[in-house]
Design an enzyme around this catalytic site. Structure first.
Site, short mmCIF file in Angstrom:
data_model
loop_
_atom_site.label_atom_id
_atom_site.label_comp_id
_atom_site.label_asym_id
_atom_site.label_seq_id
_atom_site.Cartn_x
_atom_site.Cartn_y
_atom_site.Cartn_z
CG ASP A 175 -1.54 1.02 1.51
OD1 ASP A 175 -1.07 1.90 0.50
OD2 ASP A 175 -2.61 1.14 2.40
CB VAL A 176 2.14 3.74 -2.78
CG1 VAL A 176 2.58 3.04 -3.49
CG2 VAL A 176 0.40 4.49 -2.66
CG ASN B 62 0.53 4.48 -12.62
OD1 ASN B 62 0.28 5.10 -13.25
ND2 ASN B 62 -0.02 3.55 -11.68
CE1 TYR C 130 -7.48 10.73 -9.70
CE2 TYR C 130 -7.29 12.90 -11.05
CZ TYR C 130 -6.84 11.29 -10.91
OH TYR C 130 -6.38 11.01 -12.33
CE LYS D 268 -3.59 11.73 -9.82
NZ LYS D 268 -2.51 11.00 -10.21
#
Ligand code: NAI
Ligand code: BGC
Length: 266
Positions: A65-66, A92, A164, A168
């Protein structure tokens, strides 16, 4: 002829589906040994690893899990144990948890920021530490390369997706600030900002004729993107062919960021 990424090791997070899967395949085709991180789909990651090895490449599927620092550290340890080091890191992994702003739960805000922004922080930090520990490597002009998977939504505001778009937008300054900090050590940090690419994350936007028609109004070039479009960009950005590219976001979006709504208006 020697392949562009021969003798290099690449780690790709979120490689069991979509863009990560396509990028991993492209990097492996370009000669890199690949570490395929997955979160939930072990079978897909293992199948890709098997396919790459059958084709004569080297690949290893690793669960993590990043957003969890201990799991990211273990993932890099596993990579070191198998391949000795890493030269290319593609941060990613990403998720969408969409809703109208007033209905957005704190949980959905935190999950998206934890995966998309903190996940890239933890992955890139482990990468920088590994590049420094390993020192110069004659496989590339750079000490190491980090590619952040951003999005056109690092610049295009997106109603109904505040979490989101914030993640970003965060990647944009995260990447540039980190690139500025580590460039003197010859670590190259850049982003790819895909437009609409056909993957599970945006299935609702392309899997019916009506949805696709609506989506195409946002894409001047007239087609939805494929993961191969991003894979090719990633190979170039990871290779010495882009050695002088530092701290840049490469938009691969069929012109989505050209504000097509203005083509016959304004
Ligand atoms: P996807 O849903 O196929 O891939 C996302 C990957 O991230 C999956 O493999 C998933 O297992 C992994 N992941 C999710 N949470 C994780 C965690 N906690 N730890 C490790 N891995 C985790 O969707 P897609 O499209 O391939 O997305 C990949 C990246 O590309 C994301 O960062 C996304 O924001 C970005 N992107 C996608 C676009 C598109 O149109 N498909 C456009 C612009 C950016
Ligand atoms: C999103 C996709 C969307 C694309 C273009 C990506 O960042 O994850 O759902 O289709 O941007 O809007």
């Amino acid at each position: 002829m020697e392949k562009l990424l021969a003798n290099q090791v690449a780690l790709i997070t979120g490689a069991s589906s979509g863009i990560g899967y396509g990028v991993a395949k492209a990097l492996a085709d370009a000669g890199a040994a690949v570490v395929l991180n997955y979160h939930s789909h072990a079978d897909a990651a293992q199948q890709l690893a098997d396919e790459i090895e059958r084709a004569g490449g080297a690949a290893l599927a690793v669960q993590a899990d990043v957003a969890d620092p201990a799991q990211v550290d273990t993932m890099f340890d596993t990579c070191r144990a198998r391949f000795g080091t890493v030269d290319i890191v593609i941060a990613n992994s990403g998720v969408q948890k969409d809703s109208a702003f007033a209905d957005m739960t704190l949980q959905d805000w935190q999950t998206v920021l934890a995966t998309n922004l903190t996940g890239q922080f933890l992955t890139a930090q482990a990468a920088v530490k590994e590049f420094r520990r390993r020192g110069p490597h004659d496989v590339s002009k750079a000490l190491g390369k980090i590619i952040c998977m951003s999005s056109v939504h690092e610049v295009i505001p997106w109603a109904g997706h505040v979490n989101y778009a914030a993640s970003k937008g965060g990647i944009q300054m995260f990447m540039k600030s980190l690139a500025q900090e580590v460039a003197p050590e010859r670590i190259r940090v850049n982003s790819i900002a895909p437009g609409a690419i056909r993957t599970p994350i945006n299935k609702d936007a392309w899997d019916t004729e009506a949805a696709r028609e609506k989506l195409l109004k946002l894409i001047p070039y007239g087609r939805v993107g494929d993961v191969e479009d991003i894979g090719k960009a990633a190979v170039w950005l990871a290779s010495d062919d882009s050695d002088y590219v530092v701290g840049t976001t490469l938009f691969v979006d069929g012109g989505m960021t050209l504000y097509p709504g203005f083509a016959d208006n304004g």
